[in-house]
Design a protein around this motif. Structure first.
Motif, PDB file in Angstrom:
ATOM      1  N   THR A   2       0.843  -1.194   0.000  1.00 56.14           N
ATOM      2  CA  THR A   2       0.000   0.000   0.000  1.00 56.14           C
ATOM      3  C   THR A   2       0.875   1.239   0.000  1.00 56.14           C
ATOM      4  O   THR A   2       1.824   1.334   0.789  1.00 56.14           O
ATOM      5  CB  THR A   2      -0.895   0.007   1.259  1.00 56.14           C
ATOM      6  N   PRO A   3       0.595   2.225  -0.869  1.00 62.33           N
ATOM      7  CA  PRO A   3       1.376   3.467  -0.838  1.00 62.33           C
ATOM      8  C   PRO A   3       1.253   4.133   0.530  1.00 62.33           C
ATOM      9  O   PRO A   3       0.217   4.041   1.187  1.00 62.33           O
ATOM     10  CB  PRO A   3       0.736   4.329  -1.920  1.00 62.33           C
ATOM     11  N   VAL A   4       2.316   4.807   0.943  1.00 68.67           N
ATOM     12  CA  VAL A   4       2.373   5.469   2.241  1.00 68.67           C
ATOM     13  C   VAL A   4       2.471   6.976   2.011  1.00 68.67           C
ATOM     14  O   VAL A   4       3.298   7.425   1.220  1.00 68.67           O
ATOM     15  CB  VAL A   4       3.610   4.973   3.035  1.00 68.67           C
ATOM     16  N   VAL A   5       1.617   7.740   2.699  1.00 72.47           N
ATOM     17  CA  VAL A   5       1.716   9.204   2.622  1.00 72.47           C
ATOM     18  C   VAL A   5       2.983   9.602   3.363  1.00 72.47           C
ATOM     19  O   VAL A   5       3.137   9.318   4.551  1.00 72.47           O
ATOM     20  CB  VAL A   5       0.496   9.898   3.250  1.00 72.47           C
ATOM     21  N   ASP A  78       2.466  13.638  -1.404  1.00 71.67           N
ATOM     22  CA  ASP A  78       3.361  12.661  -2.008  1.00 71.67           C
ATOM     23  C   ASP A  78       3.143  11.295  -1.376  1.00 71.67           C
ATOM     24  O   ASP A  78       3.057  11.175  -0.155  1.00 71.67           O
ATOM     25  CB  ASP A  78       4.824  13.063  -1.820  1.00 71.67           C
ATOM     26  N   LEU A  79       3.057  10.277  -2.236  1.00 72.56           N
ATOM     27  CA  LEU A  79       2.930   8.890  -1.797  1.00 72.56           C
ATOM     28  C   LEU A  79       4.201   8.143  -2.151  1.00 72.56           C
ATOM     29  O   LEU A  79       4.720   8.270  -3.266  1.00 72.56           O
ATOM     30  CB  LEU A  79       1.751   8.203  -2.490  1.00 72.56           C
ATOM     31  N   GLN A  80       4.700   7.363  -1.213  1.00 72.68           N
ATOM     32  CA  GLN A  80       5.851   6.498  -1.453  1.00 72.68           C
ATOM     33  C   GLN A  80       5.321   5.151  -1.918  1.00 72.68           C
ATOM     34  O   GLN A  80       4.459   4.568  -1.270  1.00 72.68           O
ATOM     35  CB  GLN A  80       6.649   6.317  -0.153  1.00 72.68           C
ATOM     36  N   VAL A  81       5.796   4.669  -3.069  1.00 67.95           N
ATOM     37  CA  VAL A  81       5.434   3.341  -3.557  1.00 67.95           C
ATOM     38  C   VAL A  81       6.670   2.459  -3.496  1.00 67.95           C
ATOM     39  O   VAL A  81       7.794   2.935  -3.330  1.00 67.95           O
ATOM     40  CB  VAL A  81       4.801   3.376  -4.965  1.00 67.95           C
ATOM     41  N   VAL A 125      -0.916  14.774  -6.894  1.00 66.26           N
ATOM     42  CA  VAL A 125      -0.439  13.656  -6.088  1.00 66.26           C
ATOM     43  C   VAL A 125       0.914  13.247  -6.652  1.00 66.26           C
ATOM     44  O   VAL A 125       1.015  12.813  -7.808  1.00 66.26           O
ATOM     45  CB  VAL A 125      -1.417  12.458  -6.120  1.00 66.26           C
ATOM     46  N   LEU A 127       4.108  10.804  -6.790  1.00 64.85           N
ATOM     47  CA  LEU A 127       4.424   9.399  -6.560  1.00 64.85           C
ATOM     48  C   LEU A 127       5.937   9.272  -6.538  1.00 64.85           C
ATOM     49  O   LEU A 127       6.616   9.717  -7.476  1.00 64.85           O
ATOM     50  CB  LEU A 127       3.822   8.526  -7.659  1.00 64.85           C
TER      51      LEU A 127
END
Length: 136
Positions: A2-5, A78-81, A125, A127
């Motif tokens: 799951t992506p993390v904020v 920003d989301l960390q994938v 957003v 990524l």
């Protein structure tokens, strides 16, 4: 995964004014400059849980040269994938669904693969994915 904020970017019209405002609220910051030294072009929060970064419009335009440009009053989460490949696949899926890709995936000088998409209401957003040691 799951992506993390990991970060909330606030694009501000007057960096000093915004820095003072958030300092009054008790937020502590460290300066950031694209050259590594010099006057602050951004302020990065310390100890806030999720990192909040105040970006001058000039600094935001440097890390995101796409159109439309980030503007004062705009926010970007920003989301960390988990991998550059996953990031590329997410962006491709968003584009295939008719979504808006603002900044196509690119390897950035700070060591991450990075892209910017728009949610259905136009919020930006980011990524992010750590590049492996081979620079992929």
């Amino acid at each position: 995964m799951t992506p993390v904020v990991v970060q909330l970017n606030l694009i501000v019209a007057d960096l000093d004014r915004s820095h003072r405002f958030y300092q009054r609220l008790g937020v502590e910051f460290i300066p950031r400059n694209r050259m590594g030294a010099g006057p602050a072009e951004a302020w990065v929060s310390v100890g806030t849980g999720i990192t909040v970064v105040l970006h001058s419009t000039g600094f935001a335009h440097w890390w995101d040269e796409s159109a439309p440009q980030p503007v004062a009053g705009g926010a970007q989460m920003d989301l960390q994938v988990d991998s550059p490949e996953r990031l590329d696949a997410l962006v491709a899926a968003i584009a295939a669904d008719g979504g808006v890709v603002i900044k196509p995936p690119a390897d950035m000088p700070w060591g991450q693969r990075f892209a910017v998409v728009a949610d259905p209401d136009g919020y930006r957003v980011g990524l992010k994915a750590e590049r492996d040691s081979s620079g992929a």
